[in-house]
Design a protein around this motif. Structure first.
Motif, mmCIF file in Angstrom:
data_model
loop_
_atom_site.group_PDB
_atom_site.id
_atom_site.type_symbol
_atom_site.label_atom_id
_atom_site.label_comp_id
_atom_site.label_asym_id
_atom_site.label_seq_id
_atom_site.Cartn_x
_atom_site.Cartn_y
_atom_site.Cartn_z
ATOM 1 N N VAL A 136 0.938 -1.096 0.028
ATOM 2 C CA VAL A 136 -0.037 0.048 0.020
ATOM 3 C C VAL A 136 0.855 1.254 -0.042
ATOM 4 O O VAL A 136 1.677 1.244 0.711
ATOM 5 N N ASN A 137 0.574 2.222 -0.949
ATOM 6 C CA ASN A 137 1.603 3.303 -1.124
ATOM 7 C C ASN A 137 0.634 4.569 -0.986
ATOM 8 O O ASN A 137 1.153 5.642 -1.222
ATOM 9 N N SER A 138 -0.409 4.452 -0.549
ATOM 10 C CA SER A 138 -1.351 5.924 -0.565
ATOM 11 C C SER A 138 -2.360 5.858 0.515
ATOM 12 O O SER A 138 -3.007 4.792 0.857
ATOM 13 N N PHE A 139 -2.637 6.964 1.172
ATOM 14 C CA PHE A 139 -3.394 6.912 2.242
ATOM 15 C C PHE A 139 -4.278 8.223 2.098
ATOM 16 O O PHE A 139 -3.823 9.160 1.969
ATOM 17 N N LYS A 140 -5.585 8.000 2.424
ATOM 18 C CA LYS A 140 -6.680 8.980 2.122
ATOM 19 C C LYS A 140 -7.107 9.554 3.448
ATOM 20 O O LYS A 140 -7.325 9.058 4.487
ATOM 21 N N MET A 141 -7.133 10.959 3.449
ATOM 22 C CA MET A 141 -7.715 11.688 4.566
ATOM 23 C C MET A 141 -9.065 12.588 4.148
ATOM 24 O O MET A 141 -8.894 13.408 3.263
ATOM 25 N N PHE A 142 -9.994 12.411 5.108
ATOM 26 C CA PHE A 142 -11.114 13.391 4.503
ATOM 27 C C PHE A 142 -11.117 14.456 5.929
ATOM 28 O O PHE A 142 -10.847 14.546 6.575
ATOM 29 N N MET A 143 -11.519 15.598 4.924
ATOM 30 C CA MET A 143 -11.584 17.117 5.516
ATOM 31 C C MET A 143 -13.105 17.257 5.947
ATOM 32 O O MET A 143 -13.543 18.372 6.294
ATOM 33 N N ALA A 144 -13.959 16.156 5.550
ATOM 34 C CA ALA A 144 -15.440 16.247 5.853
ATOM 35 C C ALA A 144 -15.869 14.888 6.332
ATOM 36 O O ALA A 144 -14.897 14.126 6.497
ATOM 37 N N TYR A 145 -17.134 14.909 6.507
ATOM 38 C CA TYR A 145 -17.725 13.759 7.179
ATOM 39 C C TYR A 145 -17.484 13.597 8.459
ATOM 40 O O TYR A 145 -16.632 14.244 9.081
ATOM 41 N N ASP A 146 -18.145 12.619 9.511
ATOM 42 C CA ASP A 146 -17.883 12.420 10.821
ATOM 43 C C ASP A 146 -16.501 12.116 11.124
ATOM 44 O O ASP A 146 -15.999 12.101 12.289
ATOM 45 N N PHE A 147 -15.659 11.302 10.224
ATOM 46 C CA PHE A 147 -14.556 10.987 10.548
ATOM 47 C C PHE A 147 -13.303 12.018 9.822
ATOM 48 O O PHE A 147 -12.272 11.128 9.466
ATOM 49 N N TYR A 148 -13.613 13.040 9.708
ATOM 50 C CA TYR A 148 -12.769 14.040 9.206
ATOM 51 C C TYR A 148 -11.412 14.043 10.304
ATOM 52 O O TYR A 148 -11.486 14.181 11.344
ATOM 53 N N LEU A 149 -10.388 14.432 9.583
ATOM 54 C CA LEU A 149 -9.192 14.726 10.592
ATOM 55 C C LEU A 149 -8.822 16.240 10.673
ATOM 56 O O LEU A 149 -8.995 17.326 9.806
ATOM 57 N N LYS A 150 -8.532 16.748 11.731
ATOM 58 C CA LYS A 150 -8.285 18.002 12.045
ATOM 59 C C LYS A 150 -6.868 18.634 11.366
ATOM 60 O O LYS A 150 -6.319 17.814 11.087
ATOM 61 N N ASP A 151 -6.896 19.860 11.350
ATOM 62 C CA ASP A 151 -5.545 20.413 10.564
ATOM 63 C C ASP A 151 -4.204 19.602 11.078
ATOM 64 O O ASP A 151 -3.304 19.520 10.486
ATOM 65 N N ASP A 152 -4.233 19.636 12.601
ATOM 66 C CA ASP A 152 -2.979 19.097 13.072
ATOM 67 C C ASP A 152 -2.820 17.745 12.884
ATOM 68 O O ASP A 152 -1.780 17.154 12.866
ATOM 69 N N GLU A 153 -3.851 16.979 12.921
ATOM 70 C CA GLU A 153 -3.896 15.573 12.585
ATOM 71 C C GLU A 153 -3.544 15.370 10.977
ATOM 72 O O GLU A 153 -2.644 14.605 10.787
ATOM 73 N N LEU A 154 -3.937 16.380 10.132
ATOM 74 C CA LEU A 154 -3.378 16.336 8.719
ATOM 75 C C LEU A 154 -2.088 16.536 8.693
ATOM 76 O O LEU A 154 -1.350 15.737 7.957
ATOM 77 N N TYR A 155 -1.392 17.499 9.419
ATOM 78 C CA TYR A 155 -0.176 17.847 9.300
ATOM 79 C C TYR A 155 0.698 16.477 9.856
ATOM 80 O O TYR A 155 1.788 16.083 9.071
ATOM 81 N N GLY A 156 0.186 15.868 10.854
ATOM 82 C CA GLY A 156 0.941 14.540 11.241
ATOM 83 C C GLY A 156 0.775 13.255 10.276
ATOM 84 O O GLY A 156 1.687 12.581 10.005
ATOM 85 N N ALA A 157 -0.488 13.293 9.624
ATOM 86 C CA ALA A 157 -0.539 12.236 8.712
ATOM 87 C C ALA A 157 0.236 12.682 7.439
ATOM 88 O O ALA A 157 0.966 11.595 6.697
ATOM 89 N N PHE A 158 0.502 13.868 6.958
ATOM 90 C CA PHE A 158 1.223 14.164 5.605
ATOM 91 C C PHE A 158 2.405 13.796 5.965
ATOM 92 O O PHE A 158 3.264 13.325 5.031
ATOM 93 N N GLN A 159 2.989 14.462 7.162
ATOM 94 C CA GLN A 159 4.307 14.045 7.438
ATOM 95 C C GLN A 159 4.853 12.559 7.431
ATOM 96 O O GLN A 159 5.984 12.132 6.931
ATOM 97 N N ARG A 160 3.967 11.912 8.100
ATOM 98 C CA ARG A 160 4.242 10.321 8.073
ATOM 99 C C ARG A 160 4.238 9.884 6.645
ATOM 100 O O ARG A 160 5.019 9.032 6.655
ATOM 101 N N CYS A 161 3.317 10.086 5.670
ATOM 102 C CA CYS A 161 3.511 9.586 4.528
ATOM 103 C C CYS A 161 4.738 10.046 3.861
ATOM 104 O O CYS A 161 5.268 9.303 2.958
ATOM 105 N N ARG A 162 5.057 11.341 4.109
ATOM 106 C CA ARG A 162 6.441 11.904 3.557
ATOM 107 C C ARG A 162 7.539 11.064 4.037
ATOM 108 O O ARG A 162 8.411 10.546 3.329
ATOM 109 N N GLU A 163 7.551 10.544 5.231
ATOM 110 C CA GLU A 163 8.555 9.914 5.933
ATOM 111 C C GLU A 163 8.550 8.250 5.097
ATOM 112 O O GLU A 163 9.569 7.569 4.946
#
Length: 567
Positions: free
Chosen positions: A163-190
């Motif tokens: 698996v080489n791709s991870f999806k983040m939602f900015m809407a719906y009940d399971f959206y990630l907040k901005d600081d969580e997006l920051y962490g998830a993007f950073q992890r994808c980069r690593e």
């Protein structure tokens, strides 16, 4: 004691494993070439003229037709539990329909429930799909929550499960907040993965829904009213800004407005790895706010200028991919939201019709040429998700996922003849010039003279390795913008990572045959002696293919620039 099985002489073996496609014009993202294609054991073995092939080989005459890579749909949701119900096309029905339309690989989304292990969800999706798929498939994994356990399981999915791709939602009940997006993007980069984003401002949508209901708006028109274009554009801008803080590669998976595409264009500065996907529905339809059947998110826009705007950005390479977001619900399921638009299950069809509709609206109308068509329906997805050149091109060593496309034939889309499980079709009545006459999946003819012969379980899971060279090549990365403490690799380490990527040892291996009979394994290399590159000549595809309508090959320069390559 069992009797040993005798090896059958090659001239008596089933011709099912050997196929010659003659007299066609192969189309890759960069060129159209007159050449034959020889397939054996599911792999393209030879390209050229006067090929040396064994006896008993089946021959398909592709005279007057294009021979193109099978479509790759990077955005589907088969048998997806969502909004209190489950989409009705399972992995058999959905991939059967995909094959019927000329798509030979889908990439579906694993969407865990909040708090559920993303690793367990991946296993569950594999169990749903493996025995059912009629074509190859890959998986993206959605992050519906963010914590250290998720970070650890992301690494496991990348390193052990393809698996080489991870999806983040900015809407719906399971959206990630901005600081969580920051962490998830950073992890994808690593990890060398690609971050995918569903971009809408969920908090504002929630407030808009409350306000509309308070004013008595409960019908389907409330859906688009609660999700105006600016709500999507704002989220796209915010995601771009966050991704740049950690130098992460991101791809927006359902751009529905010109405003959003313009935001992407603004942020596509040198070194920024930002990509965009739009949906076939956005390219072909104007939204009807009263039609419950077309409810999806982001919504189909009622602004009639939107399709032309998006085509401009797609033709000029601001957007690179086209998906279907195939997520089908019956009329009865859609009516769960009767009297409350916020409860209408979101999703529309498209996996079967994507290839024909994009040809009709793009190539036949003169906006793009066949090469750009191949790029946006197949090659770019193969590159982003790191299965190129195994998929996404006609080349020696590539998988024999091939479509023989007849641009002269037409078909009318109808719910009476489609291969999906719902009782309506959002493209109902649309006439499409361009028909997949033959669809070959891993070397097997699964659409034969337009007759569907898909086989359940014929497809397989395809790993999508991390560190895709077309995203993470050193020349594409802007190290100046990368924070020094975010785990980003330096150029030497990055080059070593990329050098280790191997899809399969058998890829692009040239067979031992006379030089005159073999093409180069590269999609961009020289052609065999005696062949001509049609792109370098003054020619008319209309005359070559006996197509009456010349506008089907005229490439216009839409807003944003002319049709261009991916990289």
């Amino acid at each position: 004691m069992s009797t040993p099985v005798k090896k059958v002489p090659i001239h008596l073996q089933s011709a099912q494993n050997r196929l010659l496609i003659k007299n066609g014009k192969t189309v890759n993202e960069n060129e159209i070439v007159e050449q034959d294609v020889y397939v054996e054991d599911g792999i393209i073995k030879q390209l050229g003229r006067n090929l040396l092939i064994p006896g008993g080989t089946r021959v398909i005459d592709a005279r007057g037709k294009y021979v193109i890579p099978g479509g790759i749909d990077p955005h589907t949701h088969m048998q997806f539990e969502f909004m209190g119900t489950t989409s009705v096309d399972d992995f058999y029905q959905g991939t059967k329909a995909a094959v019927a339309g000329g798509t030979t690989m889908i990439i579906d989304f694993v969407v865990p429930k909040q708090g559920e292990s993303i690793l367990d969800s991946y296993y569950a999706w594999r169990q749903k799909a493996d025995d059912k798929v009629c074509c190859d498939y890959g998986l993206h994994v959605a992050l519906t929550s963010w914590n250290d356990k998720v970070k650890g399981e992301m690494k496991t999915l990348c390193e052990k499960h393809g698996v080489n791709s991870f999806k983040m939602f900015m809407a719906y009940d399971f959206y990630l907040k901005d600081d969580e997006l920051y962490g998830a993007f950073q992890r994808c980069r690593e990890l060398g993965a690609l971050a995918q984003v569903h971009a809408e401002n969920g908090l504002i949508i929630k407030k808009n829904v409350e306000k509309l209901k308070a004013f008595g708006v409960t019908g389907p028109e409330g859906h688009e009213m609660s999700r105006p274009e600016c709500i999507e554009a704002e989220a796209v801008n915010r995601a771009c800004v966050i991704s740049k803080q950690v130098n992460a590669a991101i791809c927006f998976d359902n751009i529905s407005t010109g405003q959003s595409a313009e935001m992407i264009k603004k942020h596509q500065t040198p070194g920024a790895t930002i990509y965009g996907t739009t949906l076939v529905s956005n390219l072909a339809l104007v939204g009807d706010s009263q039609n419950m059947k077309t409810i999806t998110s982001p919504p189909l826009r009622s602004n009639p200028d939107i399709p032309d705007q998006i085509w401009g950005y797609l033709a000029s390479d601001v957007l690179q991919l086209t998906g279907s977001d195939h997520c089908t619900f019956t009329r009865e399921q859609k009516e769960m939201g009767k009297g409350d638009f916020s409860k209408i299950p979101n999703g529309v069809n498209g996996v079967e019709d994507r290839m024909s509709v994009i040809w009709e609206k793009g190539v036949h109308s003169g906006i793009i040429d066949p090469c750009r068509y191949v790029a946006i329906t197949s090659t770019n997805a193969a590159k982003l998700f790191n299965v190129y050149p195994r998929k996404g091109c006609i080349a020696v060593g590539s998988d024999a996922d091939i479509v023989v496309w007849n641009p002269s034939k037409t078909r009318v889309i109808s719910s009476k003849t489609h291969n999906i499980a719902i009782d309506f079709n959002i493209f109902e009545g649309m006439e499409c010039h361009g028909v997949p006459e033959y669809v070959i999946v891993n070397g097997r003819v699964c659409v034969d003279e337009e007759q569907l012969r898909a086989v359940q379980g014929h497809g397989k899971f395809v790993e999508t390795p991390c560190w895709a060279p077309f995203i993470y090549a050193p020349e594409k990365m802007d190290e100046l913008t990368a924070p020094k403490n975010n785990g980003a690799l330096n150029e030497i380490e990055l080059t070593n990572k990329l050098a280790k990527i191997e899809l399969e040892p058998k890829l692009c291996i040239t067979p031992t045959l006379p030089d005159s009979a073999i093409s180069t394994p590269s999609c961009r290399g020289p052609r065999p002696e005696g062949q001509r590159n049609i792109q370098d000549s003054t020619f008319s595809i209309s005359e070559e293919l006996d197509v009456e309508r010349k506008s089907c090959i005229k490439v216009k320069n839409p807003p944003g620039g002319k049709s261009s390559g991916f990289w």
